[in-house]
Design a protein around this motif. Structure first.
Motif, PDB file in Angstrom:
ATOM      1  N   TRP A  41       1.435  -1.105  -0.214  1.00 36.00           N
ATOM      2  CA  TRP A  41      -0.040   0.166   0.072  1.00 36.00           C
ATOM      3  C   TRP A  41       0.997   1.315   0.068  1.00 36.00           C
ATOM      4  O   TRP A  41       0.537   2.275  -0.751  1.00 36.00           O
ATOM      5  N   LEU A  42       1.647   1.592   0.006  1.00 36.35           N
ATOM      6  CA  LEU A  42       2.737   2.452   1.016  1.00 36.35           C
ATOM      7  C   LEU A  42       3.325   2.495  -0.721  1.00 36.35           C
ATOM      8  O   LEU A  42       3.056   3.857  -1.203  1.00 36.35           O
ATOM      9  N   HIS A  43       3.344   1.317  -1.441  1.00 38.75           N
ATOM     10  CA  HIS A  43       4.021   1.534  -2.947  1.00 38.75           C
ATOM     11  C   HIS A  43       3.332   2.509  -3.845  1.00 38.75           C
ATOM     12  O   HIS A  43       3.475   3.175  -4.506  1.00 38.75           O
ATOM     13  N   LEU A  44       1.290   1.640  -3.603  1.00 39.94           N
ATOM     14  CA  LEU A  44       0.684   2.199  -4.181  1.00 39.94           C
ATOM     15  C   LEU A  44       0.776   3.787  -3.982  1.00 39.94           C
ATOM     16  O   LEU A  44       0.216   4.916  -4.994  1.00 39.94           O
ATOM     17  N   PHE A  45       1.016   4.855  -2.516  1.00 34.23           N
ATOM     18  CA  PHE A  45       0.774   5.932  -2.139  1.00 34.23           C
ATOM     19  C   PHE A  45       2.001   5.984  -2.743  1.00 34.23           C
ATOM     20  O   PHE A  45       1.819   8.212  -3.529  1.00 34.23           O
ATOM     21  N   GLU A  46       2.837   5.593  -3.404  1.00 34.77           N
ATOM     22  CA  GLU A  46       4.087   6.902  -3.513  1.00 34.77           C
ATOM     23  C   GLU A  46       4.021   6.796  -5.196  1.00 34.77           C
ATOM     24  O   GLU A  46       3.715   7.600  -6.122  1.00 34.77           O
ATOM     25  N   LEU A  47       2.992   5.814  -6.150  1.00 37.92           N
ATOM     26  CA  LEU A  47       2.400   5.458  -7.525  1.00 37.92           C
ATOM     27  C   LEU A  47       1.327   6.772  -7.726  1.00 37.92           C
ATOM     28  O   LEU A  47       1.838   7.638  -8.401  1.00 37.92           O
ATOM     29  N   ALA A  48       0.507   6.745  -6.728  1.00 31.39           N
ATOM     30  CA  ALA A  48      -0.142   7.673  -6.371  1.00 31.39           C
ATOM     31  C   ALA A  48       0.280   9.872  -6.749  1.00 31.39           C
ATOM     32  O   ALA A  48      -0.567  10.376  -7.204  1.00 31.39           O
ATOM     33  N   HIS A  49       1.809   9.877  -6.006  1.00 35.09           N
ATOM     34  CA  HIS A  49       1.831  10.674  -6.160  1.00 35.09           C
ATOM     35  C   HIS A  49       3.028  11.333  -7.535  1.00 35.09           C
ATOM     36  O   HIS A  49       2.522  12.567  -7.784  1.00 35.09           O
ATOM     37  N   GLN A  50       2.321  10.743  -7.675  1.00 29.49           N
ATOM     38  CA  GLN A  50       3.358  10.727  -9.389  1.00 29.49           C
ATOM     39  C   GLN A  50       2.628  10.575 -10.341  1.00 29.49           C
ATOM     40  O   GLN A  50       2.820  11.241 -11.754  1.00 29.49           O
ATOM     41  N   ASN A  51       1.234   9.608 -10.237  1.00 31.62           N
ATOM     42  CA  ASN A  51       0.373   9.534 -11.203  1.00 31.62           C
ATOM     43  C   ASN A  51      -1.086   9.468 -10.486  1.00 31.62           C
ATOM     44  O   ASN A  51      -1.354   8.201  -9.552  1.00 31.62           O
ATOM     45  N   PRO A  52      -2.324  10.107 -10.404  1.00 30.98           N
ATOM     46  CA  PRO A  52      -3.873  10.102  -9.565  1.00 30.98           C
ATOM     47  C   PRO A  52      -4.426   9.003 -10.139  1.00 30.98           C
ATOM     48  O   PRO A  52      -5.168   8.878  -8.837  1.00 30.98           O
ATOM     49  N   TRP A  54      -3.525   6.399  -9.775  1.00 37.77           N
ATOM     50  CA  TRP A  54      -3.635   5.121  -8.922  1.00 37.77           C
ATOM     51  C   TRP A  54      -4.236   5.287  -7.719  1.00 37.77           C
ATOM     52  O   TRP A  54      -4.829   3.955  -7.021  1.00 37.77           O
ATOM     53  N   PHE A  55      -5.118   5.960  -7.612  1.00 41.37           N
ATOM     54  CA  PHE A  55      -6.206   7.052  -6.462  1.00 41.37           C
ATOM     55  C   PHE A  55      -7.263   5.542  -7.016  1.00 41.37           C
ATOM     56  O   PHE A  55      -7.834   5.338  -5.675  1.00 41.37           O
ATOM     57  N   ILE A  56      -7.484   4.939  -7.596  1.00 40.87           N
ATOM     58  CA  ILE A  56      -8.931   4.719  -8.525  1.00 40.87           C
ATOM     59  C   ILE A  56      -7.798   2.950  -7.585  1.00 40.87           C
ATOM     60  O   ILE A  56      -9.099   2.682  -7.160  1.00 40.87           O
ATOM     61  N   ALA A  57      -7.362   2.542  -8.186  1.00 36.53           N
ATOM     62  CA  ALA A  57      -6.995   1.576  -7.253  1.00 36.53           C
ATOM     63  C   ALA A  57      -7.092   1.316  -6.057  1.00 36.53           C
ATOM     64  O   ALA A  57      -7.560   0.492  -5.141  1.00 36.53           O
ATOM     65  N   ILE A  58      -6.530   2.290  -5.213  1.00 33.92           N
ATOM     66  CA  ILE A  58      -6.163   2.105  -3.954  1.00 33.92           C
ATOM     67  C   ILE A  58      -7.963   2.256  -3.232  1.00 33.92           C
ATOM     68  O   ILE A  58      -8.250   1.706  -2.348  1.00 33.92           O
ATOM     69  N   ILE A  59      -8.699   3.516  -3.719  1.00 30.34           N
ATOM     70  CA  ILE A  59      -9.852   3.255  -3.435  1.00 30.34           C
ATOM     71  C   ILE A  59     -10.839   1.776  -4.134  1.00 30.34           C
ATOM     72  O   ILE A  59     -11.545   1.567  -2.786  1.00 30.34           O
ATOM     73  N   VAL A  60     -10.793   1.098  -4.386  1.00 29.51           N
ATOM     74  CA  VAL A  60     -11.195  -0.084  -4.999  1.00 29.51           C
ATOM     75  C   VAL A  60     -10.856  -0.804  -3.923  1.00 29.51           C
ATOM     76  O   VAL A  60     -11.463  -2.055  -3.628  1.00 29.51           O
ATOM     77  N   GLY A  61      -9.187  -0.988  -3.748  1.00 31.88           N
ATOM     78  CA  GLY A  61      -8.560  -1.899  -3.373  1.00 31.88           C
ATOM     79  C   GLY A  61      -8.978  -2.312  -1.797  1.00 31.88           C
ATOM     80  O   GLY A  61      -9.492  -2.277  -1.247  1.00 31.88           O
ATOM     81  N   PHE A  62      -9.390  -0.342  -1.064  1.00 35.27           N
ATOM     82  CA  PHE A  62     -10.408  -0.299   0.413  1.00 35.27           C
ATOM     83  C   PHE A  62     -10.977  -0.520   0.750  1.00 35.27           C
ATOM     84  O   PHE A  62     -11.630  -0.688   1.339  1.00 35.27           O
ATOM     85  N   ILE A  63     -12.329  -0.705  -0.230  1.00 41.65           N
ATOM     86  CA  ILE A  63     -13.094  -1.075  -0.086  1.00 41.65           C
ATOM     87  C   ILE A  63     -13.380  -2.791  -0.516  1.00 41.65           C
ATOM     88  O   ILE A  63     -14.544  -2.858   0.512  1.00 41.65           O
TER      89      ILE A  63
END
Length: 519
Positions: A41-52, A54-63
């Motif tokens: 998850w920390l890696h996904l948030f790092e990717l989200a800093h480079q390309n927003p 990735w927030f889609i993957a984070i939101i779907v994953g958290f749900i």
């Protein structure tokens, strides 16, 4: 007869070691799973800093995590939370659980939830994982009621030992706060299991201290007045934490737009901006604690303000996260908040010129013990736990001072042990009588010096219905009581009753003694 008793004790000890080994393996998997999930998850948030995107993957994953973990809790409500209140009620005979459905759901649910970065810890769930294994081993070996509880307590001790890498505090916590029984059969098996589980985990993760905070300076006696002030602050804030924990529970109960089993969506949604902007402070808190010694080498009111902000965020969001009912614990988050309080106070005093900055790291360590003592109400565990986790005996006296003051403040405010309060809120059927089984059970209860039973004759006491005193252990002797036998402080009462009545007998004895059996 004595040889047969020794053989029985040795068999039980071997079974306790089996519990410890199995618990070490399971908790090792648990810790490894959380570590890898957290890195993901920390890696996904790092990717989200480079390309927003990735927030889609984070939101779907958290749900998905909220739904999966919430569904586990919906199926078995006792999978939620830390599991320590459940273990307390099981040992009191007020709760009966099926061990395997709890075990695998807690394991998977805990990895998914704690790995996201919520301000939650793995220690309580580790304790419940161990207790479930202890229960399973007891059933597998067809142990009697008493020995089954000993193995359950051994599993709990082993789980906490494996989670922290601290076998002494793991067994001491179970004796001091969970089982409330220091009889040899309990502590010997609990310690054996804790050592076995720690051995297994040490081979999996290496032999190192969980919070190896380097410091080389003893705290001078002439500055002990800081410990008094710090203890008072920790006691007040520890009491506030408990008030907040039950207050937010009431707020959750008023939510109508979500079913109860999906409350986890709320803290996971709040976590997204926190993990994006402040990834260091996410998770149980060990990363943050280990970073504090480096942070406090700097000075300035800005750093003090930042640490204060971290503490406020940690206390609010840890309560919001835990009260959602997700499988998780509060042990390490509590230590993290204590460390932040110590760092903030120390830097504040250093900024005023009232404390050498090199001693701030000492206060971080002391505060973890003090905050833990105020909230959990297990001061001996707090002292030994921090000693084992930090890996130094340099701080025993100041640790004891801070823990005592914090505990005293919470006591003066009318505070109770948090796990006792959680267990009491869960125990809604303690007064309901059940049908007699015809199977004998035993309970070992200590007689404290403040007990109303002290100096009374057995015949003058109104014992719980259908309960008899089998023996009284006094020093190294076992006394067969008569009506004229006088009960003394320090005695251990061995009560016998029908196995179905354990919860009722425990509650009535608690009232009869007039003291808190819950610590």
């Amino acid at each position: 007869m004595k040889d047969e008793g020794n053989k029985t004790n040795i068999r039980l000890l071997l079974q306790a070691i089996i519990v410890g080994i199995c618990t070490g393996i399971v908790v090792g998997i648990f810790r490894f799973g959380i570590e890898k999930t957290s890195d993901f998850w920390l890696h996904l948030f790092e990717l989200a800093h480079q390309n927003p995107v990735w927030f889609i993957a984070i939101i779907v994953g958290f749900i998905m995590i909220a739904v999966i973990a919430g569904y586990f809790v919906k199926q078995y409500p006792h999978v939620g939370g830390s599991g320590i209140p459940e273990v307390k009620l099981q040992l009191q005979g007020k709760l009966s659980l099926h061990w395997f459905p709890i075990l695998w759901r807690k394991l998977i649910g805990g990895i998914l939830v704690i790995g996201t970065g919520l301000f939650l810890g793995p220690e309580g769930p580790s304790l419940q994982l161990g207790s479930s294994i202890g229960q399973g081993v007891g059933q597998g070996f067809k142990q009697n009621k008493l020995n089954s509880r000993v193995l359950l307590a051994t599993g709990a001790s082993s789980g906490l030992s494996a989670a922290f890498g601290a076998p002494l505090s793991g067994s001491l916590f179970v004796l001091e706060e969970v089982f409330h029984n220091f009889s040899p059969i309990v502590w010997m098996n609990a310690l054996a299991g804790a050592i076995a589980s720690n051995f297994v985990v040490s081979n999996l993760f290496g032999l190192h201290h969980a919070l190896a905070i380097p410091y080389n300076h003893s705290f001078p006696i002439n500055l002990y007045w800081h410990l008094l002030i710090l203890g008072i602050i920790l006691g007040l804030l520890g009491h506030l934490y408990k008030v907040g924990l039950f207050g937010v529970k009431k707020l959750y109960a008023q939510i109508t737009f979500l079913p109860k089993w999906l409350y986890g969506i709320i803290p996971l949604a709040i976590l997204i901006p926190i993990a994006y902007y402040w990834p260091l402070i996410t998770g149980p808190g060990n990363r943050l604690i280990l970073s504090l010694p480096h942070m406090i080498t700097k000075t300035g009111w800005g750093l003090i303000g930042l640490l204060t902000f971290y503490y406020v965020l940690r206390i609010v969001f840890s309560i919001v996260s835990y009260d959602s009912g997700l499988p998780s614990g509060i042990f390490l988050p509590i230590l993290t908040m204590g460390a932040l309080i110590g760092a903030t106070y120390g830097l504040f005093m250093a900024q005023l010129g009232l404390l050498p900055q090199k001693l701030v790291v000492n206060l971080i360590i002391f505060s973890m013990a003090g905050y833990f003592a105020a909230i959990i109400r297990a001061p001996f565990t707090a002292i030994i736990l921090i000693t084992e986790m930090v890996g130094s005996l340099l701080h025993l006296m100041p640790l004891a001072v801070v823990a005592f003051i914090a505990l005293l403040v919470d006591e003066l405010l009318g505070g109770k042990p948090i796990y006792g309060l959680l267990a009491a809120a869960m125990d809604t059927n303690s007064d309901h009588k059940t049908d007699y089984t015809g199977v004998a059970d035993q309970m070992v209860l200590p007689v404290y010096e403040s007990s109303k039973l002290v100096d009374k004759k057995v015949a003058d006491i109104k014992w719980p219905e259908d309960t008899r005193i089998r023996t009284i252990r006094r020093d190294n002797d076992e006394i067969i009581p008569t009506g004229k036998t006088i009960i003394r402080g320090g005695d251990m009462l061995i009560l016998e009753f029908d196995s179905s009545q354990r919860g009722r007998v425990y509650s009535e004895m608690k009232k009869l003694q007039g003291v808190e059996l819950d610590g």
